[in-house]
Structures are given as C-alpha cells and as structure tokens.
Motif scaffolding. Structure first.
Motif, PDB file in Angstrom:
ATOM      1  N   ARG A 202       0.868  -1.189   0.000  1.00 14.39           N
ATOM      2  CA  ARG A 202       0.000   0.000   0.000  1.00 14.39           C
ATOM      3  C   ARG A 202       0.901   1.235   0.000  1.00 14.39           C
ATOM      4  O   ARG A 202       1.693   1.430   0.932  1.00 14.39           O
ATOM      5  N   ILE A 203       0.765   2.060  -1.022  1.00 17.35           N
ATOM      6  CA  ILE A 203       1.675   3.174  -1.240  1.00 17.35           C
ATOM      7  C   ILE A 203       0.928   4.503  -1.169  1.00 17.35           C
ATOM      8  O   ILE A 203      -0.172   4.641  -1.728  1.00 17.35           O
ATOM      9  N   ALA A 204       1.527   5.484  -0.497  1.00 18.24           N
ATOM     10  CA  ALA A 204       1.057   6.867  -0.556  1.00 18.24           C
ATOM     11  C   ALA A 204       2.049   7.658  -1.402  1.00 18.24           C
ATOM     12  O   ALA A 204       3.265   7.597  -1.164  1.00 18.24           O
ATOM     13  N   LEU A 205       1.556   8.366  -2.390  1.00 20.82           N
ATOM     14  CA  LEU A 205       2.401   9.177  -3.254  1.00 20.82           C
ATOM     15  C   LEU A 205       2.601  10.560  -2.649  1.00 20.82           C
ATOM     16  O   LEU A 205       1.663  11.154  -2.106  1.00 20.82           O
ATOM     17  N   ILE A 206       3.820  11.073  -2.771  1.00 21.89           N
ATOM     18  CA  ILE A 206       4.166  12.365  -2.191  1.00 21.89           C
ATOM     19  C   ILE A 206       4.528  13.332  -3.314  1.00 21.89           C
ATOM     20  O   ILE A 206       5.402  13.045  -4.135  1.00 21.89           O
ATOM     21  N   ASP A 207       3.865  14.491  -3.327  1.00 16.18           N
ATOM     22  CA  ASP A 207       4.130  15.496  -4.356  1.00 16.18           C
ATOM     23  C   ASP A 207       4.187  16.862  -3.690  1.00 16.18           C
ATOM     24  O   ASP A 207       3.749  17.028  -2.548  1.00 16.18           O
ATOM     25  N   ASP A 208       4.749  17.838  -4.409  1.00 14.98           N
ATOM     26  CA  ASP A 208       4.821  19.176  -3.830  1.00 14.98           C
ATOM     27  C   ASP A 208       3.594  20.020  -4.158  1.00 14.98           C
ATOM     28  O   ASP A 208       3.138  20.815  -3.355  1.00 14.98           O
ATOM     29  N   LEU A 209       3.036  19.835  -5.356  1.00 20.68           N
ATOM     30  CA  LEU A 209       1.889  20.633  -5.779  1.00 20.68           C
ATOM     31  C   LEU A 209       1.093  19.858  -6.821  1.00 20.68           C
ATOM     32  O   LEU A 209       1.671  19.308  -7.759  1.00 20.68           O
ATOM     33  N   VAL A 210      -0.210  19.813  -6.647  1.00 22.14           N
ATOM     34  CA  VAL A 210      -1.082  19.228  -7.658  1.00 22.14           C
ATOM     35  C   VAL A 210      -1.672  20.362  -8.477  1.00 22.14           C
ATOM     36  O   VAL A 210      -2.312  21.257  -7.938  1.00 22.14           O
ATOM     37  N   SER A 211      -1.434  20.327  -9.788  1.00 23.56           N
ATOM     38  CA  SER A 211      -2.016  21.324 -10.689  1.00 23.56           C
ATOM     39  C   SER A 211      -3.125  20.647 -11.483  1.00 23.56           C
ATOM     40  O   SER A 211      -4.289  20.654 -11.099  1.00 23.56           O
ATOM     41  N   SER A 212      -2.762  19.991 -12.572  1.00 23.19           N
ATOM     42  CA  SER A 212      -3.763  19.217 -13.313  1.00 23.19           C
ATOM     43  C   SER A 212      -3.935  17.812 -12.719  1.00 23.19           C
ATOM     44  O   SER A 212      -4.926  17.142 -12.968  1.00 23.19           O
TER      45      SER A 212
END
Length: 247
Positions: A202-212
């Motif tokens: 089970r993975i959680a994705l990490i991002d800095d900013l969601v645009s589209s």
C-alpha cells in the motif's frame, strides 16, 4: 501565516494574514480526490484578484523557479509548520510505504523525506521511474487513441498532438508544454531500471503541488502496473478546490 509577493518576485511569510496560502494549523490539512486517489494537502492555496494571486509563487520560490526567491529563514518557518500539520494526519495514512513523484527540482524529494520522518514510514525513492520521451508518448497515444464525447475536445487534443509531433522524438516529454485541460490524456512517466518489490504494498504518493494532477496519476498507474495498491497521496500545496475534511 500567509504569503506576500513583491514586484521583484521576493516571497515572504506574513504572520498577520492567511492570504494566497493558508498555513494555519486550524485551517489545515485539506483534502481532495483525483482519479481514485484521496489526497491530503498540508497548506491550502487560495485565489484573490490580480497577478500571481493563486499561491503558486510560494512553490516557485521554494523551487527557485521563474525568478522567485525566499530567504532561508522563511523556508525554515514554513517547514516547521508543515511538520506540525503533518503530525495531525500522517499517522492515519494506513499505508506500507511512501513514494515521491519524480521531479527535476529537489523540493518534492525534500518534502517526501519530511513526511517519512514525521510518519515513521519508509520512503521508496522514485529512481526507478523516468519521464517518457516524446516518441514514447506519441507511440502510446497512437496505440490507444483517447475517446472524446465533445468534438471541441477532440480538436483541441489533435492540435496539442500536432505540436508534439513537431518536437524531437528522443527528447524528454514536458507536460508544461501541454495545455492544462488536455494533460489528462498524456502519460508522462514510465518504469525504468531495477524496480523495488511493490506487489501488494500500500503506497502513498508524495508530491509538492497538484495542478492538473497528471503527474501523480501517471505515477500511480506505473505503480499499479507493478502490483502496488495506490489510493492515498500527500501534497505540500493544495489544488484550488481543496476542502477541510469532515470530522
């Protein structure tokens, strides 16, 4: 703490308001959903009238992009507050590991490291993912052309495709060159090299900013193809439709 953006593209943290970006503990986290992913956001972007009034200058300053800059003391203040907000919810992620969304800038990896430290979850670095080339993106579209319900959307997509076909096939595909409404039809990432054992994880994705949302969706699809279960995400800055979760 909100942010102030000056004419010289200097960004500062301002304790007197929560404009452009709400960094308050009482106003965060917020959340949203994109293509089956429940995404929780540490800071909420807000819109006001005028130039650069959507909170994006903060992420530009953190990434040192487009001429924006911010003094190190404000970086430290922001990350300290981020850790406090992360501590509120990362214990309930109910995942086995974290994976960062690949980026040419170090911000996403730095943020993913902080999420790992606060949550105690292992971070699987995304070195096994890479951007597709223009040729690979075009070949994937030719193999499975999207279906459109509106003629205008199909015309807009074909216009973007025409621009892309004029680019060199062996160059990296750049999502920023595609109009935002059309980005969901492109798959920018692929698996490359040695892939960690992800089946059943089970993975959680990490991002800095969601645009589209295209990048995080693309990474989620890559991991699902490896057998991972991807239903959660954590981002530093929200999209503009984020809401406070119901209690």
């Amino acid at each position: 703490m909100g942010i102030n953006v000056y004419a010289n593209k200097t960004v500062i943290i301002d304790h007197s308001h929560q404009e452009l970006v709400d960094t308050s503990i009482e106003g965060n986290p917020t959340e949203g959903a994109i293509d089956g992913l429940r995404i929780q956001y540490v800071f909420r972007r807000k819109t006001t009238k005028g130039h650069d009034r959507d909170g994006n200058p903060l992420v530009y300053a953190l990434k040192q992009m487009n001429g924006y800059r911010m003094q190190p003391m404000y970086h430290q203040m922001l990350y300290k507050r981020a850790d406090e907000i992360l501590a509120v919810f990362v214990g309930d992620l109910d995942v086995d590991a974290l994976v960062d969304v690949p980026s040419s800038k170090p911000l996403c990896r730095l943020f993913a490291t902080r999420v790992a430290e606060v949550s105690g979850l292992p971070l699987v670095e995304s070195n096994f993912l890479r951007k597709r080339t223009v040729g690979e993106v075009l070949d994937a579209i030719d193999a499975s052309f999207p279906q459109f319900t509106k003629d205008r959307d199909e015309r807009a997509f074909k216009a973007e495709l025409g621009q892309l076909r004029r680019a060199k096939r062996d160059t990296d595909f750049q999502m920023k060159e595609v109009a935002k409404p059309m980005r969901r039809f492109f798959q920018p990432f692929t698996v490359s090299g040695e892939v960690p054992a992800l089946a059943g994880q089970r993975i959680a994705l990490i991002d800095d900013l969601v645009s589209s949302g295209t990048s995080i969706i693309s990474v989620a699809e890559c991991l699902r193809e490896q057998g991972a279960i991807v239903e959660r995400g954590v981002c530093l800055l929200s999209d503009l439709n984020a809401v406070r979760p119901s209690s």
